[in-house]
Design a protein around this motif. Structure first.
Motif, PDB file in Angstrom:
ATOM      1  N   GLY A 182      -2.493   1.477   5.160  1.00 14.90           N
ATOM      2  CA  GLY A 182      -2.487   0.025   5.078  1.00 14.90           C
ATOM      3  C   GLY A 182      -2.603  -0.618   6.442  1.00 14.90           C
ATOM      4  O   GLY A 182      -3.367  -1.571   6.640  1.00 14.90           O
TER       5      GLY A 182
ATOM      6  N   GLY B  59       0.867   5.778   2.816  1.00  9.38           N
ATOM      7  CA  GLY B  59       0.297   4.499   2.428  1.00  9.38           C
ATOM      8  C   GLY B  59       0.471   3.449   3.509  1.00  9.38           C
ATOM      9  O   GLY B  59      -0.429   2.658   3.769  1.00  9.38           O
ATOM     10  N   ARG B  60       1.629   3.464   4.144  1.00 12.57           N
ATOM     11  CA  ARG B  60       1.867   2.485   5.211  1.00 12.57           C
ATOM     12  C   ARG B  60       0.859   2.665   6.341  1.00 12.57           C
ATOM     13  O   ARG B  60       0.303   1.698   6.860  1.00 12.57           O
TER      14      ARG B  60
ATOM     15  N   VAL C 131       0.853  -1.195   0.000  1.00 10.86           N
ATOM     16  CA  VAL C 131       0.000   0.000   0.000  1.00 10.86           C
ATOM     17  C   VAL C 131       0.890   1.246   0.000  1.00 10.86           C
ATOM     18  O   VAL C 131       0.623   2.219  -0.708  1.00 10.86           O
ATOM     19  N   GLY C 132       1.981   1.149   0.748  1.00  7.72           N
ATOM     20  CA  GLY C 132       2.934   2.259   0.746  1.00  7.72           C
ATOM     21  C   GLY C 132       3.454   2.559  -0.650  1.00  7.72           C
ATOM     22  O   GLY C 132       3.479   3.701  -1.086  1.00  7.72           O
TER      23      GLY C 132
ATOM     24  N   ARG D 203       5.400   7.661   0.977  1.00  6.07           N
ATOM     25  CA  ARG D 203       5.177   6.241   1.174  1.00  6.07           C
ATOM     26  C   ARG D 203       4.577   5.958   2.554  1.00  6.07           C
ATOM     27  O   ARG D 203       3.735   5.094   2.731  1.00  6.07           O
TER      28      ARG D 203
ATOM     29  N   PHE E 168       0.886   4.225  -2.837  1.00  7.45           N
ATOM     30  CA  PHE E 168       0.743   5.648  -2.523  1.00  7.45           C
ATOM     31  C   PHE E 168       1.896   6.460  -3.096  1.00  7.45           C
ATOM     32  O   PHE E 168       1.709   7.535  -3.632  1.00  7.45           O
TER      33      PHE E 168
END
Lengths: 165, 165
Positions: free
Chosen positions: B34, B30-31, B16-17, B27, B20
């Motif tokens: 996620g 996203g982490r 997910v990171g 990043r 993103f």
DNA sequence: TTGTATATTTTGTCAACACTGAATATACTG
DNA sequence: CAGTATATTCAGTGTTGACAAAATATACAA
């Protein structure tokens, strides 16, 4: 007078550049695209681009390759002319919207993978990912249908203009 | 066994990171998203996030603010508890798709501005921008309609589950 | 007020990357 | 083949931006 127009063109080009940058691409990619949208003729050589955008040829060379790769411009060569030219690829924007579909698919798959990891967990815990998955499943189906409707309309318009011609 | 699950969770979070990052965001954003999608309970404190993602608190603090600003997560506080928590905002993904509409509008307006600059030019020169404008005019109308259909469907589903309950 | 838990801001570092300019490669012409 | 126009690649530079760690601020509790 003419200078004012030139200035407005530069602003336009820079704004397309900024938009591209905001979308995670090099600003120069947007500038090139912006300039190709305005330029007359619509095809421009590497040198012309470099001069118009006040950039190095190296930079243009690299970035045109990127733009070709993502399908926004294409290289054209004229018989008897050494120089190559670049122009906006017909259907470029449609193509870029199509790439959005792939992003939707990625997200749908991510959601499903996440749900696998939450196997057996409480519904409330799974809720977020389920919402995410349901939504992208929906759009994965409907979005291409929408694109299809646009292409349909476009084809009709094309036909009309050919009659008129 | 449990370790294997943990590992898969980390992979998920990292992916997910990456997604993103590819979308022009940090990043870490996203982490965080996620991890919040997987976490049980779905709300996590700043410290918990920092530990789970092996990141500094400063980084989490900055990035959560960004995520709140773009409407993907929200801060919640529980009565009698000092710590603040973050969770995915209900409807987060719908919200993010809605922002896509705004991007379409920006592009439609850019196309129109470009056409103004090409006033009086040959049709062939104007063609690229006209295609661009027509397309985004179409999507500016149809895309929100599609979102509306999704919301409709969602409301129905909601109602059903309340009866079942 | 003093002490403690929590959150934010700031400063500095590192890596990534766009861009330039020069060198190199490629392809065409006479 | 030599010479020239054109395009690509490469090495170096500057900037941007994510991130960590520390310092500072804020809010609560005793």
């Amino acid at each position: 007078m003419n200078n004012e127009l030139r200035l407005k063109e530069k602003y336009f080009v820079e704004e397309v550049g900024l938009f591209f940058e905001q979308s995670g691409m090099p600003r120069m990619a947007g500038r090139i695209l912006g300039w190709l949208l305005l330029s007359d003729p619509p095809h421009q050589s590497l040198d012309e681009l470099a001069e118009a955008l006040m950039a190095s040829k190296g930079s243009i060379s690299t970035t045109t390759r990127l733009l070709i790769q993502v399908g926004l411009i294409e290289r054209i060569s004229l018989p008897g002319v050494r120089r190559d030219y670049f122009r906006i690829r017909p259907g470029a924007f449609q193509h870029s919207l199509k790439q959005g579909v792939e992003r939707v698919t990625i997200l749908r798959k991510l959601a499903e993978r996440g749900l696998e990891l939450l196997e057996g967990k409480a519904p409330l815990t799974r809720q977020g990912l389920e919402e995410m998955r349901d939504m992208y499943v929906f759009f994965e189906r409907e979005y291409p249908a929408l694109l299809e409707r646009w292409e349909q309309r476009r084809r009709e318009k094309q036909a009309t203009s050919e009659i008129t011609r």
